[in-house]
Scaffold this motif. Sequence first.
Motif, PDB file in Angstrom:
ATOM      1  N   THR A 160      11.773   2.436  -7.538  1.00 26.77           N
ATOM      2  CA  THR A 160      10.436   3.875  -6.957  1.00 26.77           C
ATOM      3  C   THR A 160       9.716   3.004  -6.751  1.00 26.77           C
ATOM      4  O   THR A 160       8.760   2.352  -6.715  1.00 26.77           O
ATOM      5  CB  THR A 160      10.634   5.209  -8.269  1.00 26.77           C
ATOM      6  N   SER A 161       9.007   4.150  -5.589  1.00 19.69           N
ATOM      7  CA  SER A 161       8.239   4.196  -5.147  1.00 19.69           C
ATOM      8  C   SER A 161       6.894   3.500  -5.889  1.00 19.69           C
ATOM      9  O   SER A 161       5.861   2.840  -5.293  1.00 19.69           O
ATOM     10  CB  SER A 161       8.115   5.175  -3.735  1.00 19.69           C
ATOM     11  N   ASN A 162       6.638   4.027  -6.686  1.00 20.73           N
ATOM     12  CA  ASN A 162       5.029   3.912  -7.681  1.00 20.73           C
ATOM     13  C   ASN A 162       5.213   2.714  -8.177  1.00 20.73           C
ATOM     14  O   ASN A 162       4.619   1.581  -8.430  1.00 20.73           O
ATOM     15  CB  ASN A 162       5.508   5.127  -8.827  1.00 20.73           C
ATOM     16  N   GLU A 163       6.961   2.118  -8.394  1.00 21.67           N
ATOM     17  CA  GLU A 163       6.522   0.891  -9.289  1.00 21.67           C
ATOM     18  C   GLU A 163       6.365  -0.640  -8.095  1.00 21.67           C
ATOM     19  O   GLU A 163       6.454  -1.148  -8.475  1.00 21.67           O
ATOM     20  CB  GLU A 163       8.695   0.979  -9.975  1.00 21.67           C
ATOM     21  N   ILE A 164       6.499   0.249  -6.559  1.00 25.55           N
ATOM     22  CA  ILE A 164       7.099  -1.047  -5.995  1.00 25.55           C
ATOM     23  C   ILE A 164       4.826  -1.398  -5.132  1.00 25.55           C
ATOM     24  O   ILE A 164       4.321  -1.879  -4.786  1.00 25.55           O
ATOM     25  CB  ILE A 164       6.979  -0.880  -4.980  1.00 25.55           C
ATOM     26  N   ILE A 165       4.376   0.228  -4.817  1.00 23.95           N
ATOM     27  CA  ILE A 165       3.273  -0.120  -5.193  1.00 23.95           C
ATOM     28  C   ILE A 165       2.023  -0.815  -5.507  1.00 23.95           C
ATOM     29  O   ILE A 165       2.453  -0.363  -6.742  1.00 23.95           O
ATOM     30  CB  ILE A 165       2.854   1.629  -5.197  1.00 23.95           C
ATOM     31  N   GLY A 166       1.075  -1.861  -5.052  1.00 20.62           N
ATOM     32  CA  GLY A 166       0.097  -2.526  -5.856  1.00 20.62           C
ATOM     33  C   GLY A 166       1.185  -3.527  -6.408  1.00 20.62           C
ATOM     34  O   GLY A 166      -0.107  -4.199  -6.551  1.00 20.62           O
ATOM     35  N   LYS A 167       1.456  -3.977  -5.578  1.00 27.28           N
ATOM     36  CA  LYS A 167       2.539  -4.951  -6.208  1.00 27.28           C
ATOM     37  C   LYS A 167       2.737  -6.234  -5.033  1.00 27.28           C
ATOM     38  O   LYS A 167       3.286  -5.255  -3.606  1.00 27.28           O
ATOM     39  CB  LYS A 167       3.673  -5.166  -6.946  1.00 27.28           C
ATOM     40  N   THR A 168       2.887  -7.169  -4.668  1.00 28.60           N
ATOM     41  CA  THR A 168       3.667  -7.866  -3.842  1.00 28.60           C
ATOM     42  C   THR A 168       5.122  -8.378  -3.655  1.00 28.60           C
ATOM     43  O   THR A 168       5.738  -7.374  -4.159  1.00 28.60           O
ATOM     44  CB  THR A 168       2.815  -9.973  -3.872  1.00 28.60           C
ATOM     45  N   ILE A 207       0.735  -1.063   0.233  1.00 28.88           N
ATOM     46  CA  ILE A 207      -0.182  -0.353   0.074  1.00 28.88           C
ATOM     47  C   ILE A 207       0.610   1.184  -0.035  1.00 28.88           C
ATOM     48  O   ILE A 207       0.758   2.404  -0.979  1.00 28.88           O
ATOM     49  CB  ILE A 207      -1.023   0.093   1.085  1.00 28.88           C
ATOM     50  N   SER A 208       2.272   1.800   1.058  1.00 26.69           N
ATOM     51  CA  SER A 208       3.055   2.292   0.864  1.00 26.69           C
ATOM     52  C   SER A 208       4.158   1.697   1.099  1.00 26.69           C
ATOM     53  O   SER A 208       4.373   0.917   2.516  1.00 26.69           O
ATOM     54  CB  SER A 208       2.080   2.843   1.686  1.00 26.69           C
ATOM     55  N   VAL A 209       5.246   2.739   0.359  1.00 32.44           N
ATOM     56  CA  VAL A 209       6.722   2.466   1.394  1.00 32.44           C
ATOM     57  C   VAL A 209       7.379   3.116   1.148  1.00 32.44           C
ATOM     58  O   VAL A 209       7.071   4.184   0.354  1.00 32.44           O
ATOM     59  CB  VAL A 209       7.135   1.570   0.022  1.00 32.44           C
ATOM     60  N   ASN A 210       8.902   3.159   2.453  1.00 31.14           N
ATOM     61  CA  ASN A 210       9.106   4.773   1.876  1.00 31.14           C
ATOM     62  C   ASN A 210      10.465   4.759   0.603  1.00 31.14           C
ATOM     63  O   ASN A 210      10.537   3.429   0.953  1.00 31.14           O
ATOM     64  CB  ASN A 210       9.429   5.213   3.521  1.00 31.14           C
ATOM     65  N   ASN A 211      11.752   5.797   1.251  1.00 27.38           N
ATOM     66  CA  ASN A 211      12.355   6.280   0.145  1.00 27.38           C
ATOM     67  C   ASN A 211      13.147   4.878   0.384  1.00 27.38           C
ATOM     68  O   ASN A 211      13.842   4.436  -0.836  1.00 27.38           O
ATOM     69  CB  ASN A 211      13.215   7.329  -0.368  1.00 27.38           C
ATOM     70  N   SER A 212      13.564   4.709   1.979  1.00 28.03           N
ATOM     71  CA  SER A 212      14.654   3.854   1.805  1.00 28.03           C
ATOM     72  C   SER A 212      14.255   2.383   1.438  1.00 28.03           C
ATOM     73  O   SER A 212      15.060   1.757   1.196  1.00 28.03           O
ATOM     74  CB  SER A 212      14.916   3.659   3.197  1.00 28.03           C
ATOM     75  N   TYR A 213      13.320   1.997   1.557  1.00 24.99           N
ATOM     76  CA  TYR A 213      12.615   0.651   1.369  1.00 24.99           C
ATOM     77  C   TYR A 213      12.540   0.779  -0.058  1.00 24.99           C
ATOM     78  O   TYR A 213      12.854  -0.317  -0.947  1.00 24.99           O
ATOM     79  CB  TYR A 213      11.179   0.951   1.415  1.00 24.99           C
TER      80      TYR A 213
END
Length: 470
Positions: free
Chosen positions: A170-178, A157-163
Amino acid sequence: MTIVNSGTVEQDLDGLLLSHLFDSIPDACVVLDERYFIVKMNSKAEQIFLYPREYMMSKVIWEITPQYINTKLFHAMAKVRNDGKEMKFEFCGGTSNRWFGATLCMMGNCLVLFFNDITHIKHTQNELLRAEERFSAVFRNSHALMSIISLENKQHISVNNSYANFFGYTSNEIIGKTKEDVFLTADSMPAETQIQHQSGKNTLSGVITVKTRSNEYKSIIVSSEPININGKPCQLEIGIDMTDKLRYQKELIKLEHLNILGQMSASIAHEIRNPLQTVKGFLQFLQSKEGVLPYQDYFKLMIDELNRANQIITEFLSLSRTKPTDLQLCDINDILKSVLPLIQAQAIEEDKLIEVELKSGTKTMLDVDEIKQVILNLVKNGLEATLPKGRVKLITEDDHRSVKLIVCDHGKGIPIELQENIGMPFFTTKKDGTGLGLSMSLSILERHKANLRFVSNEEGTTFYIDFPIN
């Protein structure tokens, strides 16, 4: 269309105003006529206005509360009187910091105002909002790897920049993925690092090894807590990059082993060298006899091997310290050819095959005896890992920046949970192994400023050594 008799409404209002239930209404209640004169109010309203009921009755409400003229309350009253529709809203006290929740409605020709003090609720909401803002700031700016994952679909749902930066996205590439879409975990992980289901909650803790977008393997320590986001069950996961720390720990353990090794070596060197010197002396004595003249090559080979064994003892003694290396401009192919008879003899004895592919022709600075030892150690390990009829392949090549030596076996591979220990002094998977061969090889390669890496799977293990040309 329903027609309401105005006389009935007025009777209902009169009944309400005269009823003893009116004073029992938990909310403050004020009834206003067409000209906004107060015609009725209950005791709760009296407490909020801080005026006696007798003083307020038959007065225009704006005379008592002039601070609310042309405010939200003022315009809401006018609107409800005009369109007759009930309205609910919140407003702040004009002379105080108190908040009120209000309901306006028409009852006949009278405007009825219900309101109650919601200051504590607003304060709680504001504190919650500030807490959310603080959490958001910590979440965004933390150096820890932080993510929020839905427990319904396992998606981020959300990740920080460190993650995001840690895994190379990028954060947008991760959000919505498992998590499985973002990174891979090591095939073999201790049971305590797996997700446990306890009391209906998902909890995760322990150190895991992950593979990032750039194919790097890194270690992180993870902890998690179940949280609720907008009424949906989620999981907050916090990770700390432990890669460097674990590497430093392994280096410290390695140094401790080297320290033990240095203490042991001094006590055993003399006992080993004496019998070797005795054997070497008798071989040299027998070498001069006429009856063994046809076997001079064998004698030379045995004496050379005794000299090499003595050199290994020297390396054993120097394993825990830096030793100047006798570097000469050499062709690694010549070194490989010089030890090839020994390698092939061992392979034939074990019913295995040695394949050699010499591509490199570039010379580089090497210590011949030390590189021989590295080659023999790696090939010996490869032959021991390979089944009968199997092959061990040696390849040399260069790319104008480095000379490469590749040793490839067709064994079962090194289990992933043991790979991080490869090269550590005294670590061995062999029944009769000392755990020193590869450790000494690494020490030699460090003195040559060479780089060693390996790839291992169920099809075998391949060691790659890069010797710098300059």
